[in-house]
Motif scaffolding. Structure first.
Motif, PDB file in Angstrom:
ATOM      1  N   HIS A 126       0.839  -1.199   0.000  1.00 12.97           N
ATOM      2  CA  HIS A 126       0.000   0.000   0.000  1.00 12.97           C
ATOM      3  C   HIS A 126       0.876   1.253   0.000  1.00 12.97           C
ATOM      4  O   HIS A 126       0.598   2.236  -0.705  1.00 12.97           O
ATOM      5  CB  HIS A 126      -0.918  -0.013   1.214  1.00 12.97           C
ATOM      6  CG  HIS A 126      -1.874   1.134   1.260  1.00 12.97           C
ATOM      7  ND1 HIS A 126      -2.431   1.589   2.436  1.00 12.97           N
ATOM      8  CD2 HIS A 126      -2.357   1.943   0.290  1.00 12.97           C
ATOM      9  CE1 HIS A 126      -3.220   2.621   2.184  1.00 12.97           C
ATOM     10  NE2 HIS A 126      -3.189   2.860   0.886  1.00 12.97           N
ATOM     11  N   PHE A 127       1.943   1.215   0.776  1.00 15.93           N
ATOM     12  CA  PHE A 127       2.877   2.341   0.826  1.00 15.93           C
ATOM     13  C   PHE A 127       3.473   2.606  -0.555  1.00 15.93           C
ATOM     14  O   PHE A 127       3.484   3.741  -1.037  1.00 15.93           O
ATOM     15  CB  PHE A 127       3.981   2.050   1.846  1.00 15.93           C
ATOM     16  CG  PHE A 127       5.143   3.009   1.777  1.00 15.93           C
ATOM     17  CD1 PHE A 127       4.977   4.356   2.064  1.00 15.93           C
ATOM     18  CD2 PHE A 127       6.411   2.561   1.426  1.00 15.93           C
ATOM     19  CE1 PHE A 127       6.040   5.244   2.004  1.00 15.93           C
ATOM     20  CE2 PHE A 127       7.484   3.437   1.362  1.00 15.93           C
ATOM     21  CZ  PHE A 127       7.297   4.782   1.644  1.00 15.93           C
ATOM     22  N   SER A 128       3.985   1.574  -1.209  1.00 20.25           N
ATOM     23  CA  SER A 128       4.622   1.741  -2.517  1.00 20.25           C
ATOM     24  C   SER A 128       3.637   2.269  -3.556  1.00 20.25           C
ATOM     25  O   SER A 128       3.972   3.150  -4.360  1.00 20.25           O
ATOM     26  CB  SER A 128       5.225   0.419  -2.985  1.00 20.25           C
ATOM     27  OG  SER A 128       6.272   0.020  -2.127  1.00 20.25           O
ATOM     28  N   LYS A 129       2.414   1.744  -3.521  1.00 19.20           N
ATOM     29  CA  LYS A 129       1.402   2.189  -4.475  1.00 19.20           C
ATOM     30  C   LYS A 129       1.040   3.657  -4.244  1.00 19.20           C
ATOM     31  O   LYS A 129       0.944   4.444  -5.198  1.00 19.20           O
ATOM     32  CB  LYS A 129       0.162   1.310  -4.346  1.00 19.20           C
ATOM     33  CG  LYS A 129      -0.946   1.663  -5.333  1.00 19.20           C
ATOM     34  CD  LYS A 129      -2.146   0.733  -5.149  1.00 19.20           C
ATOM     35  CE  LYS A 129      -3.266   1.110  -6.112  1.00 19.20           C
ATOM     36  NZ  LYS A 129      -4.445   0.231  -5.927  1.00 19.20           N
ATOM     37  N   SER A 130       0.849   4.044  -2.983  1.00 17.18           N
ATOM     38  CA  SER A 130       0.503   5.437  -2.663  1.00 17.18           C
ATOM     39  C   SER A 130       1.655   6.371  -3.002  1.00 17.18           C
ATOM     40  O   SER A 130       1.449   7.480  -3.515  1.00 17.18           O
ATOM     41  CB  SER A 130       0.147   5.555  -1.175  1.00 17.18           C
ATOM     42  OG  SER A 130      -0.957   4.754  -0.844  1.00 17.18           O
ATOM     43  N   TYR A 131       2.868   5.923  -2.727  1.00 19.86           N
ATOM     44  CA  TYR A 131       4.064   6.723  -2.995  1.00 19.86           C
ATOM     45  C   TYR A 131       4.175   7.006  -4.492  1.00 19.86           C
ATOM     46  O   TYR A 131       4.413   8.140  -4.916  1.00 19.86           O
ATOM     47  CB  TYR A 131       5.284   5.961  -2.491  1.00 19.86           C
ATOM     48  CG  TYR A 131       6.554   6.771  -2.395  1.00 19.86           C
ATOM     49  CD1 TYR A 131       7.006   7.241  -1.164  1.00 19.86           C
ATOM     50  CD2 TYR A 131       7.325   7.038  -3.517  1.00 19.86           C
ATOM     51  CE1 TYR A 131       8.186   7.970  -1.060  1.00 19.86           C
ATOM     52  CE2 TYR A 131       8.497   7.761  -3.431  1.00 19.86           C
ATOM     53  CZ  TYR A 131       8.928   8.223  -2.203  1.00 19.86           C
ATOM     54  OH  TYR A 131      10.102   8.942  -2.099  1.00 19.86           O
ATOM     55  N   LYS A 132       4.006   5.964  -5.291  1.00 18.99           N
ATOM     56  CA  LYS A 132       4.115   6.133  -6.743  1.00 18.99           C
ATOM     57  C   LYS A 132       3.009   7.024  -7.272  1.00 18.99           C
ATOM     58  O   LYS A 132       3.213   7.823  -8.199  1.00 18.99           O
ATOM     59  CB  LYS A 132       4.079   4.776  -7.432  1.00 18.99           C
ATOM     60  CG  LYS A 132       4.361   4.860  -8.936  1.00 18.99           C
ATOM     61  CD  LYS A 132       4.538   3.496  -9.557  1.00 18.99           C
ATOM     62  CE  LYS A 132       4.889   3.618 -11.037  1.00 18.99           C
ATOM     63  NZ  LYS A 132       5.111   2.291 -11.664  1.00 18.99           N
ATOM     64  N   SER A 133       1.828   6.930  -6.683  1.00 18.74           N
ATOM     65  CA  SER A 133       0.721   7.776  -7.105  1.00 18.74           C
ATOM     66  C   SER A 133       1.031   9.241  -6.848  1.00 18.74           C
ATOM     67  O   SER A 133       0.694  10.115  -7.646  1.00 18.74           O
ATOM     68  CB  SER A 133      -0.551   7.362  -6.357  1.00 18.74           C
ATOM     69  OG  SER A 133      -1.617   8.242  -6.649  1.00 18.74           O
ATOM     70  N   ARG A 134       1.691   9.547  -5.723  1.00 15.83           N
ATOM     71  CA  ARG A 134       1.970  10.949  -5.379  1.00 15.83           C
ATOM     72  C   ARG A 134       3.186  11.502  -6.109  1.00 15.83           C
ATOM     73  O   ARG A 134       3.167  12.639  -6.577  1.00 15.83           O
ATOM     74  CB  ARG A 134       2.166  11.091  -3.869  1.00 15.83           C
ATOM     75  CG  ARG A 134       2.493  12.541  -3.442  1.00 15.83           C
ATOM     76  CD  ARG A 134       2.050  12.816  -2.048  1.00 15.83           C
ATOM     77  NE  ARG A 134       2.439  14.116  -1.558  1.00 15.83           N
ATOM     78  CZ  ARG A 134       1.862  15.269  -1.900  1.00 15.83           C
ATOM     79  NH1 ARG A 134       0.879  15.285  -2.783  1.00 15.83           N
ATOM     80  NH2 ARG A 134       2.257  16.412  -1.365  1.00 15.83           N
TER      81      ARG A 134
END
Length: 333
Positions: free
Chosen positions: A292-300
């Motif tokens: 979840h962290f990696s996905k949110s990070y890439k989104s931002r």
């Protein structure tokens, strides 16, 4: 007063020149060369600044003598300047009794050299979390500048002018400091203890409502162990719906998205400024799931944390990715 300014690659040239200009003005206005300064780097020669300009410097070894003030001006990737020759030179200057200072991220080098143990210091707010993690024996503050005996530091940017004027005032008197401030159009000298982000008034004069400011304060106090929006609403005595309306009106995004973004901003500082394991960074930013962290990070930020650990250490002008991607108000935290 004899000042040695040590530049590292990708230093902030605006902050460095802002620091020097009050001393130049004081010399001109007083009619005497009260202040002298020299620019040096580890090997000498041209040193690139973060904006693509460069500055010619002397080899650091050419200035192996006593100075009143030795200031390290560093910005991007200060950890790349962690080497024995630099630390040895800094320790020699400190041993001679020079005041040792850091500009922007210069305090990283002073701390790594062992010169900020049990001392108070500041760096640019983007690097504060990394400084705290890397140097737990240094009291890191979010002040614009810090004077702690023979250890001084400044967060950089426009605060470098205030920083220099306080030094000038201590070295000379209020009269000359006032004259120099007027000459460089610094109409208000910010005092010691002034914060990098005071939080009450935006630079253009607008202020977020008290409700939003109070909510943000709670969020910033709970980055590693995030509260729910319902918890925040309950503590503030309002409904989640009302809180959402106030955030949308004043900030342009809902409280959940804003909360997620500031946690990711903290994570990015740790990703790009430290070698902390990414799983540890995720926890420090309040994410229980690495995926979840990696996905949110890439989104931002437009790229995964592992990739940003490399790309994020390149000055922004040369980066292939935007620092913040635009996200919709309904993105899930």
């Amino acid at each position: 007063m004899d000042i040695l300014i040590i530049l590292t690659p990708n230093f902030n040239i605006a902050a460095t020149m802002g620091f020097i200009d009050p001393f130049r003005a004081a010399n001109y206005l007083d009619g005497d060369a009260i202040f002298h300064w020299h620019f040096a780097s580890l090997d000498g020669g041209p040193v690139p600044a973060s904006n693509g300009a460069s500055m010619l410097t002397d080899p650091l070894a050419d200035h192996d003598r006593k100075f009143d003030l030795v200031l390290v001006s560093s910005s991007w990737t200060p950890e790349r300047q962690f080497n024995a020759a630099m630390f040895s030179a800094l320790r020699r200057h400190a041993h001679r009794g020079s005041v040792m200072g850091g500009l922007d991220t210069g305090a990283f080098l002073l701390a790594k050299a062992g010169l900020l143990k049990d001392a108070k210091a500041t760096v640019h707010y983007e690097h504060i979390d990394a400084m705290i993690e890397l140097f737990p024996d240094t009291e890191v503050t979010e002040d614009l500048f810090v004077f702690d005996g023979k250890r001084i530091s400044c967060c950089g940017g426009g605060a470098a002018v205030d920083f220099a004027l306080h030094i000038l005032r201590q070295a000379c008197d209020d009269r000359l400091a006032n004259m120099a401030a007027r000459y460089v159009f610094q109409q208000n000298l910010r005092p010691e203890g002034a914060q990098q982000n005071p939080g009450m008034i935006e630079p253009l004069g607008r202020a977020a409502p008290a409700l939003v400011r109070d909510a943000i304060k709670l969020m910033e106090q709970h980055l590693e162990d995030p509260l729910t929006i319902s918890d925040i609403s309950d503590q503030l005595g309002v409904s989640p719906r009302r809180l959402d309306r106030h955030f949308e009106k004043s900030i342009g995004k809902g409280p959940a998205t804003y909360y997620r973004d500031i946690r990711l901003d903290r994570a990015r500082g740790l990703v790009t400024q430290t070698d902390m394991p990414l799983a540890t960074v995720a926890v420090a930013a309040g994410f229980n799931s690495q995926a979840h962290f990696s996905k949110s990070y890439k989104s931002r930020f437009g790229l995964a944390p592992r990739d940003d650990r490399v790309q994020g250490r390149i000055p922004f002008e040369y980066r292939a990715w935007p620092m913040h991607r635009k996200v919709g108000r309904h993105d899930t935290p």
